[in-house]
Each structure stands twice: as C-alpha cells, then as structure tokens.
Design an enzyme around this catalytic site. Structure first.
Site, PDB file in Angstrom:
ATOM      1  N   TYR A  19       0.559  -1.100   0.048  1.00 60.12           N
ATOM      2  CA  TYR A  19       0.019   0.095   0.295  1.00 60.12           C
ATOM      3  C   TYR A  19       0.878   1.196  -0.193  1.00 60.12           C
ATOM      4  O   TYR A  19       1.872   1.324   0.702  1.00 60.12           O
ATOM      5  CB  TYR A  19      -0.941   0.074   1.283  1.00 60.12           C
ATOM      6  CG  TYR A  19      -1.786   1.279   1.367  1.00 60.12           C
ATOM      7  CD1 TYR A  19      -2.485   1.593   0.118  1.00 60.12           C
ATOM      8  CD2 TYR A  19      -2.008   1.763   2.674  1.00 60.12           C
ATOM      9  CE1 TYR A  19      -3.356   2.802   0.275  1.00 60.12           C
ATOM     10  CE2 TYR A  19      -2.668   2.865   2.758  1.00 60.12           C
ATOM     11  CZ  TYR A  19      -3.596   3.145   1.475  1.00 60.12           C
ATOM     12  OH  TYR A  19      -4.486   4.328   1.823  1.00 60.12           O
TER      13      TYR A  19
ATOM     14  N   ASN B 219       0.792   4.249   0.544  1.00 63.22           N
ATOM     15  CA  ASN B 219       0.878   4.995   1.960  1.00 63.22           C
ATOM     16  C   ASN B 219       1.437   4.377   3.022  1.00 63.22           C
ATOM     17  O   ASN B 219       1.741   5.078   4.275  1.00 63.22           O
ATOM     18  CB  ASN B 219      -0.611   5.518   2.435  1.00 63.22           C
ATOM     19  CG  ASN B 219      -1.223   6.494   1.474  1.00 63.22           C
ATOM     20  OD1 ASN B 219      -0.522   7.250   0.657  1.00 63.22           O
ATOM     21  ND2 ASN B 219      -2.493   6.914   1.548  1.00 63.22           N
ATOM     22  N   TYR B 220       1.856   3.261   3.133  1.00 65.93           N
ATOM     23  CA  TYR B 220       2.734   2.441   3.892  1.00 65.93           C
ATOM     24  C   TYR B 220       4.055   2.222   3.337  1.00 65.93           C
ATOM     25  O   TYR B 220       4.482   1.162   2.920  1.00 65.93           O
ATOM     26  CB  TYR B 220       2.243   1.086   4.480  1.00 65.93           C
ATOM     27  CG  TYR B 220       0.858   0.986   5.126  1.00 65.93           C
ATOM     28  CD1 TYR B 220       0.020   2.026   5.558  1.00 65.93           C
ATOM     29  CD2 TYR B 220       0.209  -0.223   5.247  1.00 65.93           C
ATOM     30  CE1 TYR B 220      -0.876   2.120   6.146  1.00 65.93           C
ATOM     31  CE2 TYR B 220      -0.899  -0.253   5.677  1.00 65.93           C
ATOM     32  CZ  TYR B 220      -1.586   0.705   6.177  1.00 65.93           C
ATOM     33  OH  TYR B 220      -2.871   0.752   6.993  1.00 65.93           O
TER      34      TYR B 220
END
Length: 140
Positions: free
Chosen positions: A61, A63-64
């Site tokens: 992901y 955003n990670y």
C-alpha cells in the site's frame, strides 16, 4: 471496495483483500547500536507473514511506504523505470504504466520526486521514441 474497478483509480487493491498490514518497529535510542537487531525482528515477522499475504507480486500500500522494496536515487532527476517498476507494480499493479505516462506528461522534469516516486520517461521520448513503440518493445 470491489464495486470500483482496479483501473478506475491509482489504488488497485480492491477485491479479495480482507486486511491491510503495516509493519512498524520503533526504538528510543540515541545511537543505533540495536537497530540491526530490531530490524531483524521486523524482517522475520515480514517473512513469517509471506504465506498469508498477496503473491505475484506481494502487494504493498503506497501510504505504507516500504523503502526496503527498492528506491531510486533522489539525485537522479529522471529516475529509473526499471527500478521504479519493482515497487510500482506492488503499489499500483497494472496501473503503474499508466501512471508513468501521466508523470511524463504532467511532470516531465521530475520536480515532484522522492525515493519511490514514479519516474517520467521524458528522456526516452526526447530520443525519438513514442508511447506505442515503448509499449511494443516492453520498455513501458
């Protein structure tokens, strides 16, 4: 989430995903004397989870951010398509090539960049290539 097609947004992780896992380790030391030990713990947890997560590629992901799956040199203003593809497919799946096209069109000089930013292919287009020839030769 699966009511919206993977190709409708840059974020493709839709159908069949039950959870998102964020692996984090923190420590409060002025010196990094135990950093390898702590990072080793996290790598073992990450490896242990392999049978339970997505495969081919193991997805991520965006955003990670995970700099361990690869980075571009920030000083390289163009970035590397081959390097970016490693994490690009994990973050964006089949949307990666479309995002490279958008990046090349909108930010050809790569002003907006970080270690895992999508690189523009402006340097290839300046050499006389076009989008269809890049796609046909597997360069894109």
């Amino acid at each position: 989430m699966d009511e919206i097609s993977e190709t409708e947004t840059p974020f493709p992780h839709r159908a069949g995903n039950l959870y998102g896992i964020m692996y984090v380790v923190n420590w409060k030391e002025e010196e990094d004397i135990n950093s390898e030990k702590f990072m080793g713990w996290m790598r073992r947890v990450y490896d242990y989870m392999t049978p339970y997560v997505s495969k081919s590629p193991r997805e991520a992901y965006v955003n990670y951010r995970d700099l361990e799956i690869g980075t571009n040199e920030i000083n390289d203003h163009k970035g590397s398509y081959a390097q970016a593809r490693i994490w690009g497919l994990k973050y964006f799946k089949n949307n990666f090539n479309r995002l490279v096209h958008v990046k090349t069109t909108v930010d050809p000089e790569n002003f907006f960049k970080h270690e895992q930013s999508i690189p523009p292919l402006s340097h290839l287009l300046k050499k006389g290539a076009n989008w269809s020839s890049l796609n046909n030769h597997g360069d894109l």
